[in-house]
Design a protein around this motif. Structure first.
Motif, PDB file in Angstrom:
ATOM      1  N   VAL A  19       1.394 -68.283 -17.681  1.00  0.00           N
ATOM      2  CA  VAL A  19       0.450 -68.870 -18.653  1.00  0.00           C
ATOM      3  C   VAL A  19      -0.472 -69.853 -17.937  1.00  0.00           C
ATOM      4  O   VAL A  19      -1.695 -69.833 -18.105  1.00  0.00           O
ATOM      5  N   ALA A  20       0.139 -70.697 -17.101  1.00  0.00           N
ATOM      6  CA  ALA A  20      -0.642 -71.710 -16.368  1.00  0.00           C
ATOM      7  C   ALA A  20      -1.592 -71.045 -15.377  1.00  0.00           C
ATOM      8  O   ALA A  20      -2.765 -71.427 -15.261  1.00  0.00           O
ATOM      9  N   LEU A  21      -1.097 -70.021 -14.666  1.00  0.00           N
ATOM     10  CA  LEU A  21      -1.934 -69.325 -13.679  1.00  0.00           C
ATOM     11  C   LEU A  21      -3.090 -68.594 -14.363  1.00  0.00           C
ATOM     12  O   LEU A  21      -4.222 -68.604 -13.868  1.00  0.00           O
ATOM     13  N   ASP A  22      -2.809 -67.983 -15.508  1.00  0.00           N
ATOM     14  CA  ASP A  22      -3.867 -67.277 -16.241  1.00  0.00           C
ATOM     15  C   ASP A  22      -4.938 -68.260 -16.722  1.00  0.00           C
ATOM     16  O   ASP A  22      -6.133 -67.955 -16.692  1.00  0.00           O
ATOM     17  N   ALA A  23      -4.482 -69.431 -17.169  1.00  0.00           N
ATOM     18  CA  ALA A  23      -5.438 -70.456 -17.612  1.00  0.00           C
ATOM     19  C   ALA A  23      -6.325 -70.868 -16.444  1.00  0.00           C
ATOM     20  O   ALA A  23      -7.548 -71.005 -16.584  1.00  0.00           O
ATOM     21  N   ALA A  24      -5.703 -71.050 -15.271  1.00  0.00           N
ATOM     22  CA  ALA A  24      -6.468 -71.432 -14.075  1.00  0.00           C
ATOM     23  C   ALA A  24      -7.471 -70.345 -13.708  1.00  0.00           C
ATOM     24  O   ALA A  24      -8.613 -70.631 -13.344  1.00  0.00           O
ATOM     25  N   THR A  25      -7.046 -69.090 -13.835  1.00  0.00           N
ATOM     26  CA  THR A  25      -7.949 -67.960 -13.551  1.00  0.00           C
ATOM     27  C   THR A  25      -9.153 -68.022 -14.488  1.00  0.00           C
ATOM     28  O   THR A  25     -10.276 -67.691 -14.097  1.00  0.00           O
ATOM     29  N   ALA A  26      -8.906 -68.451 -15.722  1.00  0.00           N
ATOM     30  CA  ALA A  26      -9.986 -68.557 -16.707  1.00  0.00           C
ATOM     31  C   ALA A  26     -10.831 -69.818 -16.470  1.00  0.00           C
ATOM     32  O   ALA A  26     -11.724 -70.118 -17.257  1.00  0.00           O
ATOM     33  N   GLY A  27     -10.511 -70.562 -15.407  1.00  0.00           N
ATOM     34  CA  GLY A  27     -11.335 -71.715 -15.047  1.00  0.00           C
ATOM     35  C   GLY A  27     -10.842 -73.039 -15.602  1.00  0.00           C
ATOM     36  O   GLY A  27     -11.531 -74.049 -15.503  1.00  0.00           O
ATOM     37  N   LEU A  28      -9.650 -73.047 -16.193  1.00  0.00           N
ATOM     38  CA  LEU A  28      -9.160 -74.287 -16.807  1.00  0.00           C
ATOM     39  C   LEU A  28      -8.296 -75.089 -15.830  1.00  0.00           C
ATOM     40  O   LEU A  28      -7.602 -74.525 -14.988  1.00  0.00           O
ATOM     41  N   PHE A  29      -8.354 -76.402 -15.968  1.00  0.00           N
ATOM     42  CA  PHE A  29      -7.540 -77.305 -15.166  1.00  0.00           C
ATOM     43  C   PHE A  29      -6.262 -77.596 -15.955  1.00  0.00           C
ATOM     44  O   PHE A  29      -6.338 -78.079 -17.085  1.00  0.00           O
ATOM     45  N   VAL A  30      -5.121 -77.302 -15.340  1.00  0.00           N
ATOM     46  CA  VAL A  30      -3.851 -77.423 -16.059  1.00  0.00           C
ATOM     47  C   VAL A  30      -2.927 -78.443 -15.405  1.00  0.00           C
ATOM     48  O   VAL A  30      -3.101 -78.804 -14.236  1.00  0.00           O
ATOM     49  N   PHE A  31      -1.953 -78.873 -16.192  1.00  0.00           N
ATOM     50  CA  PHE A  31      -0.924 -79.790 -15.686  1.00  0.00           C
ATOM     51  C   PHE A  31       0.324 -79.616 -16.551  1.00  0.00           C
ATOM     52  O   PHE A  31       0.234 -79.133 -17.684  1.00  0.00           O
ATOM     53  N   PRO A  32       1.491 -80.027 -16.027  1.00  0.00           N
ATOM     54  CA  PRO A  32       2.721 -79.840 -16.801  1.00  0.00           C
ATOM     55  C   PRO A  32       2.859 -80.849 -17.950  1.00  0.00           C
ATOM     56  O   PRO A  32       2.536 -82.029 -17.800  1.00  0.00           O
ATOM     57  N   VAL A  33       3.336 -80.343 -19.062  1.00  0.00           N
ATOM     58  CA  VAL A  33       3.625 -81.140 -20.249  1.00  0.00           C
ATOM     59  C   VAL A  33       5.127 -80.993 -20.498  1.00  0.00           C
ATOM     60  O   VAL A  33       5.682 -79.899 -20.320  1.00  0.00           O
ATOM     61  N   ARG A  34       5.781 -82.078 -20.886  1.00  0.00           N
ATOM     62  CA  ARG A  34       7.233 -82.050 -21.066  1.00  0.00           C
ATOM     63  C   ARG A  34       7.676 -80.888 -21.951  1.00  0.00           C
ATOM     64  O   ARG A  34       7.045 -80.610 -22.968  1.00  0.00           O
ATOM     65  N   ALA A  35       8.768 -80.273 -21.545  1.00  0.00           N
ATOM     66  CA  ALA A  35       9.264 -79.082 -22.237  1.00  0.00           C
ATOM     67  C   ALA A  35       9.416 -79.336 -23.733  1.00  0.00           C
ATOM     68  O   ALA A  35       9.956 -80.362 -24.156  1.00  0.00           O
ATOM     69  N   GLY A  36       8.881 -78.426 -24.520  1.00  0.00           N
ATOM     70  CA  GLY A  36       9.043 -78.496 -25.974  1.00  0.00           C
ATOM     71  C   GLY A  36       8.237 -79.575 -26.660  1.00  0.00           C
ATOM     72  O   GLY A  36       8.442 -79.845 -27.838  1.00  0.00           O
ATOM     73  N   THR A  37       7.302 -80.214 -25.932  1.00  0.00           N
ATOM     74  CA  THR A  37       6.546 -81.326 -26.521  1.00  0.00           C
ATOM     75  C   THR A  37       5.063 -81.161 -26.226  1.00  0.00           C
ATOM     76  O   THR A  37       4.633 -80.174 -25.646  1.00  0.00           O
ATOM     77  N   LYS A  38       4.293 -82.191 -26.650  1.00  0.00           N
ATOM     78  CA  LYS A  38       2.892 -82.266 -26.221  1.00  0.00           C
ATOM     79  C   LYS A  38       2.644 -83.579 -25.480  1.00  0.00           C
ATOM     80  O   LYS A  38       1.585 -84.171 -25.569  1.00  0.00           O
ATOM     81  N   VAL A  39       3.668 -84.019 -24.735  1.00  0.00           N
ATOM     82  CA  VAL A  39       3.581 -85.259 -23.957  1.00  0.00           C
ATOM     83  C   VAL A  39       3.454 -84.912 -22.471  1.00  0.00           C
ATOM     84  O   VAL A  39       4.301 -84.186 -21.939  1.00  0.00           O
ATOM     85  N   PRO A  40       2.412 -85.427 -21.792  1.00  0.00           N
ATOM     86  CA  PRO A  40       2.265 -85.117 -20.363  1.00  0.00           C
ATOM     87  C   PRO A  40       3.536 -85.455 -19.577  1.00  0.00           C
ATOM     88  O   PRO A  40       4.221 -86.425 -19.886  1.00  0.00           O
TER      89      PRO A  40
END
Ligand SMILES: [Zn+2]
Length: 331
Positions: A19-40
């Protein structure tokens, strides 16, 4: 660990990595968010120990978000099911975050969703929304992705405040992120609702989301129509609240004091309601309460002090005669 659990976990991590790699391919900058949450997943500035990547100064999720595939593989390599954060600013995105409410909003024809508010807003401007990539959130919200037009820098807006689009509509841009499709929360998954290209933000939305230039926050030279005056006051307030919310640990108290003073001046001039101003300031300061020893009592005291100080120097906005709304003076 029960038999079979490990392969399942590994598969899930591999899926999120993709999912993260596909987002990057689409030009998006990604980072990990805590599992099961929306907290960086990264530590915040107040907890920074100035080590490792932060040796030269704290690096938050916005700085660390990347399209680098090696780094992405490294983050999603072990047994942690990080969700996928998308940093809007670096990605050149503005994401319209449509929320829902159980309380119908009377000023918007009883709307209970941000989508309804947005549709009404479009109709008011004689516009329609272009098709664009969209994600459904686990709580029945929607994220509409748009490209920020070249050369513009947009910041986050909060529904119903300042130059936001309206109630139940937040926007995420510079300083903001969204959790990407394929991520999971206990309530459910983030799912692609509209496949396809990310459209450019239409001009009418760009205009609505562009904050007034700083110079317009100075006292306007000419009288404003009532409508413009109200928008102007809302912009001042939004600007101050934004500063409070995004202030750093070392300057948050002085920032809060300054904001309370500015709003206090407008309260003194009869432009703002004292209780509302106080509540808005406290709301903006809420992110700091409990962080590095900042207490609610301290926040309230700072607000009271700033407002009292400001009220001694009342400020009014010069407005035109009633009904002069069609005669618009630019600030
Ligand atoms: Zn740090």
């Amino acid at each position: 660990m029960p038999r079979g659990a490990r392969p399942r976990l590994e598969r899930e991590v591999a899926r999120l990595r993709q999912v993260a790699l596909d987002a990057a391919t689409a030009g998006l900058f990604v980072f990990p968010v805590r599992a099961g949450t929306k907290v960086p997943a990264f530590h915040g500035e107040t907890r920074c120990r100035r080590r490792g990547v932060c040796a030269e100064g704290h690096q938050g999720w916005e700085q660390r978000a990347t399209r680098d595939r090696v780094q992405i593989r490294r983050w999603w390599s072990n047994t942690t099911r990080w969700n996928v954060g998308v940093a809007c600013g670096p990605s050149g995105l503005v994401v319209i975050d449509l929320d829902t409410s159980t309380e119908p909003i009377r000023a918007w024809g009883g709307a209970t969703t941000g989508r309804e508010v947005l549709d009404q807003l479009a109709a008011r401007h004689g516009e329609t929304l272009p098709d664009t990539y969209a994600v459904r959130t686990p709580t029945d919200g929607e994220h509409l992705y748009f490209r920020v037009p070249e050369g513009l820098q947009l910041r986050n807006t909060i529904g119903g405040h300042g130059h936001s689009l309206g109630p139940l509509i937040d926007t995420r841009a510079g300083g903001g992120f969204v959790v990407g499709a394929g991520s999971i929360r206990p309530e459910g998954a983030y799912q692609v609702a509209e496949h396809g290209q990310v459209a450019e933000l239409p001009t009418w939305l760009t205009t609505l989301l562009t904050p007034p230039p700083p110079s317009s926050l100075a006292t306007p030279a000419r009288r404003l129509s009532t409508k413009r005056a109200n928008a102007y006051i809302a912009a001042i307030q939004a600007d101050e609240l934004d500063k409070v919310e995004h202030s750093q640990a070392g300057t948050r108290q002085i920032t809060l004091l300054g904001a309370a003073r500015v709003l206090g001046q407008l309260v003194g001039g009869g432009e703002l309601d004292a209780d509302n101003a106080h509540a808005a300031l406290l709301d903006a300061a809420r992110v700091h309460i409990g962080v590095a020893g900042f207490t609610r009592v301290e926040a309230e005291r700072t607000i009271a002090r700033g407002m009292t100080f400001g009220m001694r120097a009342p400020r009014t906005i010069d407005r035109g005669t009633a009904g002069a709304d069609n005669h618009v003076d630019e600030a």
